[in-house]
Design an enzyme around this catalytic site. Structure first.
Site, PDB file in Angstrom:
ATOM      1  N   ASP A 287      -8.541  13.975 -17.712  1.00  0.00           N
ATOM      2  CA  ASP A 287      -8.641  12.542 -17.988  1.00  0.00           C
ATOM      3  C   ASP A 287      -8.308  12.367 -19.465  1.00  0.00           C
ATOM      4  O   ASP A 287      -9.072  12.780 -20.346  1.00  0.00           O
ATOM      5  CB  ASP A 287     -10.063  12.065 -17.672  1.00  0.00           C
ATOM      6  CG  ASP A 287     -10.254  10.575 -17.933  1.00  0.00           C
ATOM      7  OD1 ASP A 287      -9.499  10.007 -18.747  1.00  0.00           O
ATOM      8  OD2 ASP A 287     -11.164   9.984 -17.333  1.00  0.00           O
TER       9      ASP A 287
ATOM     10  N   ARG B  79       0.840  -1.208   0.000  1.00  0.00           N
ATOM     11  CA  ARG B  79       0.000   0.000   0.000  1.00  0.00           C
ATOM     12  C   ARG B  79       0.873   1.255   0.000  1.00  0.00           C
ATOM     13  O   ARG B  79       0.441   2.352  -0.355  1.00  0.00           O
ATOM     14  CB  ARG B  79      -0.948  -0.043   1.205  1.00  0.00           C
ATOM     15  CG  ARG B  79      -2.190   0.728   1.013  1.00  0.00           C
ATOM     16  CD  ARG B  79      -3.387   0.323   1.877  1.00  0.00           C
ATOM     17  NE  ARG B  79      -3.167  -0.482   3.028  1.00  0.00           N
ATOM     18  CZ  ARG B  79      -2.712  -0.044   4.213  1.00  0.00           C
ATOM     19  NH1 ARG B  79      -2.433   1.226   4.364  1.00  0.00           N
ATOM     20  NH2 ARG B  79      -2.559  -0.867   5.228  1.00  0.00           N
TER      21      ARG B  79
ATOM     22  N   LYS C 280      -7.458   1.098 -20.800  1.00  0.00           N
ATOM     23  CA  LYS C 280      -7.714   1.391 -22.211  1.00  0.00           C
ATOM     24  C   LYS C 280      -6.405   1.356 -23.015  1.00  0.00           C
ATOM     25  O   LYS C 280      -5.712   0.369 -23.002  1.00  0.00           O
ATOM     26  CB  LYS C 280      -8.426   2.744 -22.308  1.00  0.00           C
ATOM     27  CG  LYS C 280      -9.643   2.864 -21.370  1.00  0.00           C
ATOM     28  CD  LYS C 280     -10.728   1.871 -21.739  1.00  0.00           C
ATOM     29  CE  LYS C 280     -12.019   1.984 -20.965  1.00  0.00           C
ATOM     30  NZ  LYS C 280     -11.957   2.153 -19.532  1.00  0.00           N
TER      31      LYS C 280
ATOM     32  N   TYR D  22     -17.137  10.922 -18.574  1.00  0.00           N
ATOM     33  CA  TYR D  22     -17.540   9.518 -18.520  1.00  0.00           C
ATOM     34  C   TYR D  22     -18.630   9.326 -17.453  1.00  0.00           C
ATOM     35  O   TYR D  22     -18.569   9.945 -16.377  1.00  0.00           O
ATOM     36  CB  TYR D  22     -16.293   8.686 -18.199  1.00  0.00           C
ATOM     37  CG  TYR D  22     -16.552   7.239 -17.910  1.00  0.00           C
ATOM     38  CD1 TYR D  22     -17.190   6.421 -18.837  1.00  0.00           C
ATOM     39  CD2 TYR D  22     -16.135   6.668 -16.708  1.00  0.00           C
ATOM     40  CE1 TYR D  22     -17.417   5.080 -18.563  1.00  0.00           C
ATOM     41  CE2 TYR D  22     -16.352   5.334 -16.433  1.00  0.00           C
ATOM     42  CZ  TYR D  22     -17.001   4.546 -17.361  1.00  0.00           C
ATOM     43  OH  TYR D  22     -17.214   3.235 -17.082  1.00  0.00           O
TER      44      TYR D  22
HETATM   45  C1  LIG Z   1     -12.707   8.473 -20.069  1.00  0.00           C
HETATM   46  C2  LIG Z   1     -12.768   7.414 -19.011  1.00  0.00           C
HETATM   47  N1  LIG Z   1     -12.272   7.687 -17.793  1.00  0.00           N
HETATM   48  C3  LIG Z   1     -12.289   6.777 -16.802  1.00  0.00           C
HETATM   49  C4  LIG Z   1     -12.836   5.524 -16.998  1.00  0.00           C
HETATM   50  C5  LIG Z   1     -12.846   4.548 -15.862  1.00  0.00           C
HETATM   51  O1  LIG Z   1     -11.815   3.642 -16.025  1.00  0.00           O
HETATM   52  P1  LIG Z   1     -11.853   2.186 -15.364  1.00  0.00           P
HETATM   53  O2  LIG Z   1     -12.943   1.440 -16.056  1.00  0.00           O
HETATM   54  O3  LIG Z   1     -10.473   1.669 -15.612  1.00  0.00           O
HETATM   55  O4  LIG Z   1     -12.146   2.379 -13.929  1.00  0.00           O
HETATM   56  C6  LIG Z   1     -13.349   5.194 -18.245  1.00  0.00           C
HETATM   57  C7  LIG Z   1     -13.928   3.855 -18.477  1.00  0.00           C
HETATM   58  O5  LIG Z   1     -14.486   3.574 -19.504  1.00  0.00           O
HETATM   59  C8  LIG Z   1     -13.327   6.166 -19.280  1.00  0.00           C
HETATM   60  O6  LIG Z   1     -13.833   5.912 -20.500  1.00  0.00           O
END
Ligand SMILES: Cc1ncc(COP(=O)(O)O)c(C=O)c1O
Length: 402
Positions: free
Chosen positions: A187, A60, A212, A114
């Site tokens: 993000d 951790r 991703k 998202y």
């Molecule tokens: C732009 C974006 N940010 C964050 C996330 C969240 O990621 P995770 O599914 O790895 O938690 C996603 C998931 O699809 C996403 O498309």
């Protein structure tokens, strides 16, 4: 101690371990699942705990395979350090908590972040007492007015939004946030550092769902945040308390995937441009959302911020006159493009936002923000562009026949 003289329980626990102190260097970082770390002298362990000596004490607090991934992503994003997390959502949560978004504090976020990010802010953080303001991140005047009025701790946007692929003007947003004393978190999961490095445009945090493009093979869930030293140190302190750390197996998979990120991205981006141009010429397609097309509302911003001539691997398009039934028929007819709920993998993937990311909205709400019932999102894979196009063509043909 001579283990052979010990009892069976002692031998079972210790036999075979720590036999060799490495005098060699593995070419690729091994997976270190160990929870504990040993030092010859207790003073060294004490110094590692105190942070005055590098090392590991407990996962951790950090661990070697995860640290290798963090160093790699920080290098790719051009940031000082990175902190890896168990998922992209854990990364977003860590940034919010670490920036002090809590009771009585304000945060301004893009309205089309998202879905889970929207819910994290709009439901969870609001319930915790934070004031959350959603704005159209492409309307800079609206962002400026909201930020001036609310004096937030943090402004949170996505480089490329989902599913309409709007491109955020990162340097303008950084100026607006900084003028009000707020940090800018971006993000950049849809873009990857191959396309753009938000820190160079003024962002204070870059967040990735490493699930991703960074990992890229659809086989690992991970998140990572890149920021300056102080902010990363603050996030590590939070992580010691709340956990949400990435495991070593996942870190290793992500690090392995990362090695081919530029190669994969080159193919994703070239394919996407070709597929977007093809889609735009199809009578069965009413509209194509792709930052690489001149008619895209933020095409000029994409040209300014992104790697020259590259616009991302994500496309959204509207099937002409289609509703849920026609979209289902189209998606079921696809043979190469897979209807899976993710993106950024080597495979081409299709998703129906009205059924998934925007399911909670009414048809009217969806129509208002431009996510119509005929909208399909395509994450263009690294197959041959001609094969992806052939698959889309035959599936559009099925729609035409019925
Ligand atoms: C732009 C974006 N940010 C964050 C996330 C969240 O990621 P995770 O599914 O790895 O938690 C996603 C998931 O699809 C996403 O498309």
């Amino acid at each position: 101690m001579d283990l052979r003289r010990c009892g069976i329980h002692t031998r079972a626990v210790h036999a075979g371990e720590r036999a060799e102190r490495p005098r060699f260097t593995p070419v690729s970082t091994p997976i270190y699942p160990s929870v504990g770390y040993l030092y010859d002298e207790m003073a060294d362990l004490d110094a590692v705990f105190a942070g005055s000596q590098p090392g590991y004490v407990y996962p951790r607090y950090g661990s070697p395979t995860v640290a290798a991934l963090e160093a790699a992503v920080a290098t790719l994003e051009g940031g000082a350090e990175a902190v890896a997390t168990a998922s992209g959502m854990a990364a977003i949560h860590l940034v919010l908590v670490s920036e002090g978004v809590g009771p009585g504090q304000r945060v301004v976020a893009a309205q089309d972040v998202y879905g889970a990010t929207y819910a994290l802010l709009g439901d969870l953080f609001r319930a915790l007492g934070a004031e959350v303001h959603f704005v159209d991140a492409c309307d800079l005047e609206a962002v400026r007015a909201t930020v001036r009025r609310t004096a937030p701790r943090l402004v949170l946007v996505e480089t490329i939004s989902n599913p309409l692929l709007k491109v955020a003007d990162l340097p303008a947003l950084a100026t607006i946030a900084h003028e009000a004393g707020a940090a800018l978190a971006v993000d950049s999961s849809f873009a990857s550092p191959y396309l753009v490095r938000p820190l160079e445009w003024g962002a204070d945090y870059v967040i990735h769902s490493a699930t991703k493009y960074l990992s890229g093979h659809g086989d690992v869930m991970a998140g990572v945040v890149v920021a300056g030293e102080e902010r990363c140190q603050a996030m590590r302190e939070r992580q010691k308390l709340v956990g949400g750390n990435l495991g070593p197996m996942e870190a290793w998979l992500a690090l392995r995937g990362l090695k081919t990120l530029p190669l994969r991205m080159r193919q994703h981006l070239a394919n996407a441009l070709e597929v977007a141009r093809w889609l735009a010429a199809q009578p069965g397609v009413a509209r194509v959302h792709y930052p690489g097309l001149p008619e895209h509302p933020q095409h000029a911003i994409a040209r300014r911020l992104f790697r020259p001539g590259h616009y991302g691997g994500m496309i959204s398009f509207e099937l002409a006159g289609a509703g849920r039934e026609e979209v289902f028929r189209f998606m079921e007819a696809l043979q190469l493009c897979l209807p899976a709920t993710t993106l950024g993998d080597v495979y081409s993937l299709v998703l129906y936002p009205a059924m998934s990311s925007h399911r909670a909205l009414t048809a009217e709400e969806r129509a208002r923000i431009g996510v119509g019932d005929g909208l399909v999102r395509l994450s263009v894979g690294i197959e041959e562009a001609a094969d992806i196009i052939a698959d889309l063509d035959q599936a559009l043909g099925v729609g035409r026949e019925t």
